[in-house]
Design an enzyme around this catalytic site. Structure first.
Site, PDB file in Angstrom:
ATOM      1  N   GLN A   5      18.728   0.230  16.295  1.00 21.36           N
ATOM      2  CA  GLN A   5      19.110  -0.847  15.371  1.00 21.36           C
ATOM      3  C   GLN A   5      20.526  -0.617  14.841  1.00 21.36           C
ATOM      4  O   GLN A   5      21.318  -1.556  14.718  1.00 21.36           O
ATOM      5  CB  GLN A   5      18.090  -0.974  14.237  1.00 21.36           C
ATOM      6  CG  GLN A   5      16.746  -1.510  14.770  1.00 21.36           C
ATOM      7  CD  GLN A   5      15.728  -1.813  13.689  1.00 21.36           C
ATOM      8  OE1 GLN A   5      15.985  -1.633  12.505  1.00 21.36           O
ATOM      9  NE2 GLN A   5      14.565  -2.276  14.097  1.00 21.36           N
ATOM     10  N   ASN A  55      10.194   3.004   5.254  1.00 18.72           N
ATOM     11  CA  ASN A  55      10.226   4.437   4.918  1.00 18.72           C
ATOM     12  C   ASN A  55      10.197   5.342   6.144  1.00 18.72           C
ATOM     13  O   ASN A  55       9.633   4.963   7.154  1.00 18.72           O
ATOM     14  CB  ASN A  55       9.040   4.760   4.015  1.00 18.72           C
ATOM     15  CG  ASN A  55       9.308   4.291   2.612  1.00 18.72           C
ATOM     16  OD1 ASN A  55      10.391   4.517   2.085  1.00 18.72           O
ATOM     17  ND2 ASN A  55       8.338   3.617   2.014  1.00 18.72           N
ATOM     18  N   GLY A 100       5.101  -8.346   9.150  1.00 20.57           N
ATOM     19  CA  GLY A 100       4.339  -7.427   8.292  1.00 20.57           C
ATOM     20  C   GLY A 100       4.091  -8.019   6.918  1.00 20.57           C
ATOM     21  O   GLY A 100       4.486  -9.144   6.616  1.00 20.57           O
ATOM     22  N   HIS A 154      13.987   8.035  -2.256  1.00 21.47           N
ATOM     23  CA  HIS A 154      12.843   7.149  -2.511  1.00 21.47           C
ATOM     24  C   HIS A 154      11.597   7.863  -1.996  1.00 21.47           C
ATOM     25  O   HIS A 154      11.110   7.617  -0.909  1.00 21.47           O
ATOM     26  CB  HIS A 154      13.026   5.802  -1.811  1.00 21.47           C
ATOM     27  CG  HIS A 154      11.773   4.976  -1.802  1.00 21.47           C
ATOM     28  ND1 HIS A 154      11.244   4.427  -2.946  1.00 21.47           N
ATOM     29  CD2 HIS A 154      10.935   4.628  -0.806  1.00 21.47           C
ATOM     30  CE1 HIS A 154      10.135   3.783  -2.638  1.00 21.47           C
ATOM     31  NE2 HIS A 154       9.915   3.894  -1.349  1.00 21.47           N
ATOM     32  N   ASP A 202      11.545   1.157  -7.477  1.00 18.45           N
ATOM     33  CA  ASP A 202      11.330   2.269  -8.411  1.00 18.45           C
ATOM     34  C   ASP A 202      12.003   1.957  -9.750  1.00 18.45           C
ATOM     35  O   ASP A 202      11.454   2.211 -10.823  1.00 18.45           O
ATOM     36  CB  ASP A 202      11.896   3.561  -7.817  1.00 18.45           C
ATOM     37  CG  ASP A 202      11.389   3.792  -6.409  1.00 18.45           C
ATOM     38  OD1 ASP A 202      10.175   3.928  -6.243  1.00 18.45           O
ATOM     39  OD2 ASP A 202      12.207   3.795  -5.464  1.00 18.45           O
ATOM     40  N   ILE A 207       5.262  -7.017   3.873  1.00 18.38           N
ATOM     41  CA  ILE A 207       6.460  -7.229   3.049  1.00 18.38           C
ATOM     42  C   ILE A 207       7.231  -8.414   3.603  1.00 18.38           C
ATOM     43  O   ILE A 207       7.700  -9.275   2.851  1.00 18.38           O
ATOM     44  CB  ILE A 207       7.339  -5.956   2.998  1.00 18.38           C
ATOM     45  CG1 ILE A 207       6.591  -4.835   2.286  1.00 18.38           C
ATOM     46  CG2 ILE A 207       8.667  -6.243   2.285  1.00 18.38           C
ATOM     47  CD1 ILE A 207       7.312  -3.496   2.261  1.00 18.38           C
ATOM     48  N   ARG A 232       3.712   6.689   8.061  1.00 21.41           N
ATOM     49  CA  ARG A 232       3.104   8.005   8.251  1.00 21.41           C
ATOM     50  C   ARG A 232       1.600   7.822   8.394  1.00 21.41           C
ATOM     51  O   ARG A 232       0.967   7.196   7.552  1.00 21.41           O
ATOM     52  CB  ARG A 232       3.387   8.909   7.056  1.00 21.41           C
ATOM     53  CG  ARG A 232       2.951  10.341   7.260  1.00 21.41           C
ATOM     54  CD  ARG A 232       3.059  11.114   5.956  1.00 21.41           C
ATOM     55  NE  ARG A 232       4.438  11.311   5.547  1.00 21.41           N
ATOM     56  CZ  ARG A 232       5.108  12.452   5.720  1.00 21.41           C
ATOM     57  NH1 ARG A 232       4.539  13.490   6.282  1.00 21.41           N
ATOM     58  NH2 ARG A 232       6.350  12.558   5.315  1.00 21.41           N
ATOM     59  N   ARG A 289       6.166  15.672   9.160  1.00 17.46           N
ATOM     60  CA  ARG A 289       7.390  14.966   8.810  1.00 17.46           C
ATOM     61  C   ARG A 289       8.339  14.837  10.005  1.00 17.46           C
ATOM     62  O   ARG A 289       8.972  13.803  10.196  1.00 17.46           O
ATOM     63  CB  ARG A 289       8.112  15.649   7.644  1.00 17.46           C
ATOM     64  CG  ARG A 289       9.303  14.812   7.213  1.00 17.46           C
ATOM     65  CD  ARG A 289       9.849  15.216   5.887  1.00 17.46           C
ATOM     66  NE  ARG A 289      10.391  16.559   5.937  1.00 17.46           N
ATOM     67  CZ  ARG A 289      11.007  17.140   4.915  1.00 17.46           C
ATOM     68  NH1 ARG A 289      11.116  16.514   3.783  1.00 17.46           N
ATOM     69  NH2 ARG A 289      11.483  18.348   5.024  1.00 17.46           N
ATOM     70  N   ASN A 333      10.716   7.199  13.648  1.00 19.07           N
ATOM     71  CA  ASN A 333      11.621   6.246  13.013  1.00 19.07           C
ATOM     72  C   ASN A 333      13.018   6.290  13.620  1.00 19.07           C
ATOM     73  O   ASN A 333      13.714   5.273  13.650  1.00 19.07           O
ATOM     74  CB  ASN A 333      11.635   6.449  11.505  1.00 19.07           C
ATOM     75  CG  ASN A 333      10.431   5.770  10.884  1.00 19.07           C
ATOM     76  OD1 ASN A 333      10.323   4.559  10.931  1.00 19.07           O
ATOM     77  ND2 ASN A 333       9.493   6.566  10.377  1.00 19.07           N
ATOM     78  N   GLY A 356      10.505  -6.277  11.138  1.00 15.30           N
ATOM     79  CA  GLY A 356       9.139  -6.158  10.622  1.00 15.30           C
ATOM     80  C   GLY A 356       8.701  -7.466   9.983  1.00 15.30           C
ATOM     81  O   GLY A 356       7.899  -7.501   9.040  1.00 15.30           O
TER      82      GLY A 356
HETATM   83  P1  NDP Z   1       4.728  -3.347   5.261  1.00 19.74           P
HETATM   84  O1  NDP Z   1       5.421  -4.643   5.471  1.00 19.74           O
HETATM   85  O2  NDP Z   1       3.724  -3.230   4.192  1.00 19.74           O
HETATM   86  O3  NDP Z   1       5.796  -2.180   5.040  1.00 19.74           O
HETATM   87  C1  NDP Z   1       6.945  -2.070   5.856  1.00 19.74           C
HETATM   88  C2  NDP Z   1       7.709  -0.828   5.510  1.00 19.74           C
HETATM   89  O4  NDP Z   1       8.174  -0.893   4.177  1.00 19.74           O
HETATM   90  C3  NDP Z   1       6.916   0.471   5.611  1.00 19.74           C
HETATM   91  O5  NDP Z   1       7.752   1.437   6.239  1.00 19.74           O
HETATM   92  C4  NDP Z   1       6.664   0.841   4.192  1.00 19.74           C
HETATM   93  O6  NDP Z   1       6.624   2.241   4.016  1.00 19.74           O
HETATM   94  C5  NDP Z   1       7.930   0.342   3.555  1.00 19.74           C
HETATM   95  N1  NDP Z   1       7.908   0.246   2.115  1.00 19.74           N
HETATM   96  C6  NDP Z   1       8.953   0.534   1.321  1.00 19.74           C
HETATM   97  N2  NDP Z   1       8.681   0.375   0.056  1.00 19.74           N
HETATM   98  C7  NDP Z   1       7.419  -0.028   0.002  1.00 19.74           C
HETATM   99  C8  NDP Z   1       6.564  -0.340  -1.062  1.00 19.74           C
HETATM  100  N3  NDP Z   1       6.928  -0.256  -2.295  1.00 19.74           N
HETATM  101  N4  NDP Z   1       5.324  -0.737  -0.775  1.00 19.74           N
HETATM  102  C9  NDP Z   1       4.917  -0.819   0.489  1.00 19.74           C
HETATM  103  N5  NDP Z   1       5.687  -0.510   1.533  1.00 19.74           N
HETATM  104  C10 NDP Z   1       6.922  -0.115   1.297  1.00 19.74           C
HETATM  105  O7  NDP Z   1       4.097  -2.864   6.614  1.00 19.74           O
HETATM  106  P2  NDP Z   1       3.256  -3.660   7.708  1.00 19.74           P
HETATM  107  O8  NDP Z   1       2.603  -2.609   8.504  1.00 19.74           O
HETATM  108  O9  NDP Z   1       2.510  -4.778   7.111  1.00 19.74           O
HETATM  109  O10 NDP Z   1       4.389  -4.342   8.567  1.00 19.74           O
HETATM  110  C11 NDP Z   1       5.306  -3.641   9.310  1.00 19.74           C
HETATM  111  C12 NDP Z   1       5.800  -4.571  10.389  1.00 19.74           C
HETATM  112  O11 NDP Z   1       6.927  -3.960  10.982  1.00 19.74           O
HETATM  113  C13 NDP Z   1       4.773  -4.817  11.492  1.00 19.74           C
HETATM  114  O12 NDP Z   1       4.722  -6.201  11.724  1.00 19.74           O
HETATM  115  C14 NDP Z   1       5.377  -4.082  12.697  1.00 19.74           C
HETATM  116  O13 NDP Z   1       5.102  -4.765  13.910  1.00 19.74           O
HETATM  117  C15 NDP Z   1       6.826  -4.162  12.367  1.00 19.74           C
HETATM  118  N6  NDP Z   1       7.721  -3.211  12.994  1.00 19.74           N
HETATM  119  C16 NDP Z   1       8.850  -3.761  13.504  1.00 19.74           C
HETATM  120  C17 NDP Z   1       9.782  -2.998  14.103  1.00 19.74           C
HETATM  121  C18 NDP Z   1      10.973  -3.670  14.648  1.00 19.74           C
HETATM  122  O14 NDP Z   1      11.293  -4.783  14.260  1.00 19.74           O
HETATM  123  N7  NDP Z   1      11.692  -3.028  15.552  1.00 19.74           N
HETATM  124  C19 NDP Z   1       9.618  -1.546  14.235  1.00 19.74           C
HETATM  125  C20 NDP Z   1       8.418  -1.048  13.621  1.00 19.74           C
HETATM  126  C21 NDP Z   1       7.506  -1.872  13.019  1.00 19.74           C
HETATM  127  P3  NDP Z   1       5.225   3.061   3.854  1.00 19.74           P
HETATM  128  O15 NDP Z   1       4.521   2.911   5.174  1.00 19.74           O
HETATM  129  O16 NDP Z   1       5.678   4.424   3.548  1.00 19.74           O
HETATM  130  O17 NDP Z   1       4.505   2.378   2.731  1.00 19.74           O
END
Ligand code: NDP
Length: 328
Positions: free
Chosen positions: A112, A131, A14, A187, A159, A16, A92, A98, A105, A11
């Site tokens: 992975q 998550n 993204g 979590h 947390d 994070i 989600r 769920r 996931n 990810g």
């Molecule tokens: P984020 O980077 O904001 O979040 C990524 C994950 O972290 C989500 O599941 C999010 O859960 C979780 N998370 C855990 N704790 C927190 C927190 N405190 N605050 C926010 N998020 C938290 O998501 P983006 O959509 O910006 O980026 C996701 C990236 O992952 C995208 O670039 C996508 O392409 C990539 N991706 C890669 C995969 C892979 O490498 N195989 C598979 C799937 C996606 P929640 O949604 O519940 O907030």
């Protein structure tokens, strides 16, 4: 000079990921003496964005950054990985059940886990951030039978840090005056931040607060619902604080927790505190010799027991659901 450590981040393109990668590359994940090689995993449609982040990482000229490779194939991304930060997950969406969330996931974390099993380094350490983090970690762990189960963890450090700050504000103290904070369980909204073992300058935190109504009706829900409050205020989910917690989690795992204190992490249960063996649940943990160990022998009052049981019951339900889906 030390050999570079391979850090795989999923990810990576993204939110994070963007907050995390620069800190990893600057040495904050493993310490100022350890060079890192980044291995970024993204889905094919996000590889270009990951390449853009890699360009910016290049432009920082980080002395400790020994290389960046980008992949859309988990087998390649986890080959030789020493540390894996699993951030990418299927969020989600509105109206999603769920079961659908867990299934989506599973499609990410099962391959992975298999890739980690097949090709990661012998000392691999895995932190799941995406998550539902605990159950995603369980799926990956169950699909990596040759890797010691203790190497799979999920993040409750955000947390934990939120709980430290909320308590510090309430008491008008510095976070450095608080020790032995614990997040128990999942979590999720059922997590249990525990003030009956935390200490503020040596006094039990619940006594220092002296207000059980605040503890139950304000502190716990504020910590558990902080993510939603951030979205409400910022118009986007927490990213920098989540990345910061991931850094804290791995740094302490590798470098140890301070004497006289502990932290919180979701680790594979050995049955401690009545948490069924094998569930990945948050506990008070210390890190010694590169391993997270569950702090033993704490007495739980009735309130804590009920809260922990409720959160663990949710984890058991999630485990049963992914078992039925054939993911573990
Ligand atoms: P984020 O980077 O904001 O979040 C990524 C994950 O972290 C989500 O599941 C999010 O859960 C979780 N998370 C855990 N704790 C927190 C927190 N405190 N605050 C926010 N998020 C938290 O998501 P983006 O959509 O910006 O980026 C996701 C990236 O992952 C995208 O670039 C996508 O392409 C990539 N991706 C890669 C995969 C892979 O490498 N195989 C598979 C799937 C996606 P929640 O949604 O519940 O907030």
């Amino acid at each position: 000079a030390k050999a570079p450590v391979n850090v795989t981040v999923t990810g990576a393109a993204g939110q994070i990921g963007y907050a995390l990668l620069f800190r990893v590359a600057s040495g904050q994940l493993l310490g100022p003496d350890t060079p890192v090689k980044l291995r970024l995993l993204e889905i094919p449609q996000a590889v270009k964005a990951a390449e853009g982040t890699a360009m910016e990482l290049d432009d920082c000229a980080f002395p400790l950054l020994a290389g960046i490779d980008i992949f859309d194939d988990p087998k390649q991304a986890f080959a030789g990985a020493n540390v894996a930060l699993l951030v990418g997950a299927r969020p989600r969406t509105k109206g999603m059940e769920r079961g659908d969330l867990l299934e989506a996931n599973g499609g990410i974390f099962k391959p992975q886990g298999e890739a980690i099993n097949a090709g990661a380094a012998d000392d691999i350490r895995v932190l799941v951030v995406g998550n539902p983090a605990n159950t995603n970690a369980l799926i990956a762990q169950a699909n990596a039978p040759d890797v010691p189960a203790e190497r799979f963890t999920a993040m409750t450090r955000l947390d934990h840090n939120r709980a430290l700050s909320q308590l510090a504000h309430k008491l008008g103290v510095s976070v450095t005056e608080i020790k032995k904070m614990t997040i128990w369980g999942n979590h999720s909204a059922t997590q249990y931040p525990d003030l009956y073992h935390a200490e503020v300058n040596g006094t039990v935190a619940a006594d220092a607060v002296g207000d059980d109504a605040w503890l139950r009706d304000e502190f716990i829900p504020t910590v558990a619902k902080r993510g939603a409050a951030i979205i409400e205020a910022r118009g986007a989910s927490s990213a920098a604080s989540a990345a910061n917690a991931a850094i804290d989690h791995v740094f302490d795992w590798v470098n140890g927790t301070p004497e006289g204190d502990w932290t919180s992490a979701a680790v594979v249960s050995d049955g401690s505190y009545g948490v069924p063996e094998g569930l990945i649940s948050s506990f008070p943990v210390v890190s010694r010799n590169g391993r997270y160990e569950i702090v033993q022998g704490l007495d739980l009052n009735e309130f804590s027991r009920q809260r922990i049981d409720a959160s663990v019951a949710e984890l058991a339900e999630e485990r049963d659901a992914v078992r039925q889906l054939g993911l573990i």
